[in-house]
Write an enzyme that holds these catalytic residues in place. Structure first.
Site, PDB file in Angstrom:
ATOM      1  CB  ALA A  46      16.044  47.306  45.909  1.00 45.94           C
ATOM      2  CB  ILE A  95      46.252  25.223  33.405  1.00 43.06           C
ATOM      3  CG1 ILE A  95      46.921  25.786  34.656  1.00 43.06           C
ATOM      4  CG2 ILE A  95      46.729  23.716  32.894  1.00 43.06           C
ATOM      5  CD1 ILE A  95      46.409  24.871  35.846  1.00 43.06           C
ATOM      6  CG  PHE A  96      42.431  24.205  29.293  1.00 43.69           C
ATOM      7  CD1 PHE A  96      41.861  23.306  28.422  1.00 43.69           C
ATOM      8  CD2 PHE A  96      42.359  23.817  30.865  1.00 43.69           C
ATOM      9  CE1 PHE A  96      41.209  22.169  28.765  1.00 43.69           C
ATOM     10  CE2 PHE A  96      41.804  22.793  31.035  1.00 43.69           C
ATOM     11  CZ  PHE A  96      41.071  21.702  30.310  1.00 43.69           C
ATOM     12  CD  GLU A 125      20.997  31.879  48.188  1.00 44.29           C
ATOM     13  OE1 GLU A 125      20.927  31.930  49.256  1.00 44.29           O
ATOM     14  OE2 GLU A 125      20.508  31.074  47.614  1.00 44.29           O
ATOM     15  CD1 TRP A 139      18.722  41.843  39.003  1.00 40.51           C
ATOM     16  CD2 TRP A 139      18.882  40.868  36.843  1.00 40.51           C
ATOM     17  NE1 TRP A 139      19.251  42.745  37.922  1.00 40.51           N
ATOM     18  CE2 TRP A 139      19.354  41.980  36.697  1.00 40.51           C
ATOM     19  CE3 TRP A 139      19.014  39.827  35.829  1.00 40.51           C
ATOM     20  CZ2 TRP A 139      19.659  42.712  35.545  1.00 40.51           C
ATOM     21  CZ3 TRP A 139      19.316  40.384  34.637  1.00 40.51           C
ATOM     22  CH2 TRP A 139      19.814  41.783  34.509  1.00 40.51           C
ATOM     23  CG  ASP A 191      21.361  32.539  59.039  1.00 38.48           C
ATOM     24  OD1 ASP A 191      22.163  33.144  58.428  1.00 38.48           O
ATOM     25  OD2 ASP A 191      20.836  32.881  60.188  1.00 38.48           O
ATOM     26  N   GLY A 233      45.676  29.036  25.148  1.00 39.57           N
ATOM     27  CA  GLY A 233      44.415  29.603  24.106  1.00 39.57           C
ATOM     28  C   GLY A 233      43.469  28.535  24.037  1.00 39.57           C
ATOM     29  CE1 TYR A 254      14.195  34.664  49.995  1.00 34.96           C
ATOM     30  CE2 TYR A 254      15.212  36.148  48.630  1.00 34.96           C
ATOM     31  CZ  TYR A 254      14.874  35.756  49.766  1.00 34.96           C
ATOM     32  OH  TYR A 254      15.277  36.731  50.911  1.00 34.96           O
ATOM     33  N   PRO A 288      14.650  46.150  40.386  1.00 38.62           N
ATOM     34  CG  PRO A 288      13.559  46.747  38.539  1.00 38.62           C
ATOM     35  CD  PRO A 288      13.548  46.543  40.195  1.00 38.62           C
TER      36      PRO A 288
END
Length: 421
Positions: free
Chosen positions: A165, A375-376, A401, A191, A278, A378, A158, A163
């Protein structure tokens, strides 16, 4: 070709004992709105989900860290997904595809993203590139460009962002000038996912030279073959996350495109480009949920194994409450993408629900990835553990998107319009 097709079906049947291509029925498309409310999946949906889950957990997860490290495009996994019928699920049956609804595609996207969102994005980018042709292409265009993708694992892209816009699609500068039976295209895109791997692109370009022309009439959508003279593909970008997907800039210099490759007609491009979202935003939301579910599962597993202050992490109320919050968010985000998918499969305009699903799922994917790292402790900050990758991979869901902020603009607009009615 026929032998390859039969071999693909055989592989799929060996995993799930179900022949997608011969037995597929458009369950979602046939459902009448309001005919009944149910959380039960069809047997076909359960089979698709099981196949995608098995593939993700047995084949994607073992390779995900290495692909993230090297940034190599996951060609073997993409070929395997194609063989299993997990790619290009939107392609109509008239073109040799499965013709699945958005809801079915979402179930697959969530499972693949659980394994690795980089791999899943490479696969799902095909759906975004295909969607303008699916919704606006004529029979000849569909059979030529979609049909070939059912015969071999080809990619498409797509090609809209530039750059200067991104969210401001109406601000794109790429120009298409008509000369005889051709259009001459000049401009630069940026991109572009699958940019260096695509067989063809959906390209949006300004065809009306009047800068005051409204977006609804100023742009035209084209199908551009990647090997057309003048198409210059840039280097692979090194991104923060989802590193094995292919993201590049593309320059179009005096690229000649025949008028037969125009979708609908001159000036219809903007509506086509926006209309595709959509159908593609719900699967993107589903992928974000897949990442969030992975973060929750990894955090839960760790909390059940790690001891601190003489007891398991899970036995500390602060950790158990955090896991409860994470679980709540996953379930709510899952319901949001399912609603958005059900709406569009039922023939309704789902812009409102698609934006809600995309915005919320993208946000909670980032929140849960961060919570999992917390939670992990370090260990979560180290590449030896899986959650730091989840945190890097999650950020793009608030950007591509349609950014989280653009989704809120759409939601507000739709909400106000509903209220006024």
């Amino acid at each position: 070709m026929i032998a390859l097709f039969r071999r693909s079906c055989g592989v799929l049947r060996s995993l799930s004992h179900f022949d997608w291509r011969s037995q597929h029925t458009k369950t979602a498309l046939q459902r009448e709105p309001g005919s009944g409310f149910s959380f039960e999946f069809t047997e076909q949906q359960k089979e698709f989900q099981a196949t995608a889950r098995k593939f993700a957990r047995e084949e994607i997860i073992p390779l995900a860290a290495e692909y993230d490290k090297t940034g190599e495009y996951p060609v073997p996994l993409i070929k395997r997904a194609w063989e299993l019928g997990l790619m290009n699920t939107h392609i109509p049956e008239s073109c040799g595809g499965l013709g699945l609804g958005t809801f079915d595609s979402c179930l697959i996207s969530e499972e693949l993203a659980y394994g690795c969102t980089g791999v899943q994005t490479a696969i799902e980018a095909n759906s975004l590139g295909q969607m303008p042709v699916i919704i606006a292409g004529n029979d000849q265009q569909q059979k030529k460009y979609l049909g070939r993708m059912t015969e071999e694992p080809l990619m498409c892209a797509y090609c809209v962002t530039e750059p200067v816009a991104g969210s401001d699609v109406a601000g794109i500068k790429t120009k298409a000038e008509k000369k005889g039976d051709e259009y001459i295209i000049n401009g630069q895109k940026m991109w572009i996912t699958n940019g260096g791997k695509a067989n063809w692109y959906f390209l949006l370009a300004r065809s009306d030279p009047d800068p005051k022309a409204p977006a609804s009439k100023a742009f035209t959508g084209f199908i551009v073959e990647a090997d057309t003279p003048g198409v210059q593909i840039g280097r692979k970008e090194l991104n923060m996350g989802q590193r094995c997907s292919d993201t590049r800039g593309i320059v179009f210099e005096d690229v000649r495109v025949p008028k037969e490759n125009v979708l609908i007609g001159e000036g219809a491009g903007f509506k086509i480009a926006m209309g595709a979202f959509d159908k593609t935003r719900p699967p993107v939301a589903a992928a974000a949920v897949g990442l969030a579910q992975r973060a929750l599962d990894e955090a839960t597993k760790y909390a059940l194994e790690r001891k601190t202050f003489g007891k398991l992490l899970i036995e500390h109320q602060g950790i158990s409450f955090l896991l409860a919050e994470m679980a709540m968010k996953v379930e709510l985000a899952r319901l949001s993408y399912q609603r958005a998918a059900w709406e569009v499969d039922s023939g309704r305009r789902n812009t409102y629900y698609a934006s809600i699903a995309k915005a919320y799922a993208g946000d909670i994917a980032n929140q849960l990835a961060s919570d999992a790292v917390q939670i992990f402790g370090g260990n979560g900050f180290n590449t030896e553990y899986p959650v730091e990758k989840l945190m890097r991979d999650a950020k793009i869901y608030q950007i591509y998107e349609g950014t989280a902020q653009i989704q809120r603009l759409i939601i507000a607009r739709e909400h106000i319009g509903r209220y006024k009615k």
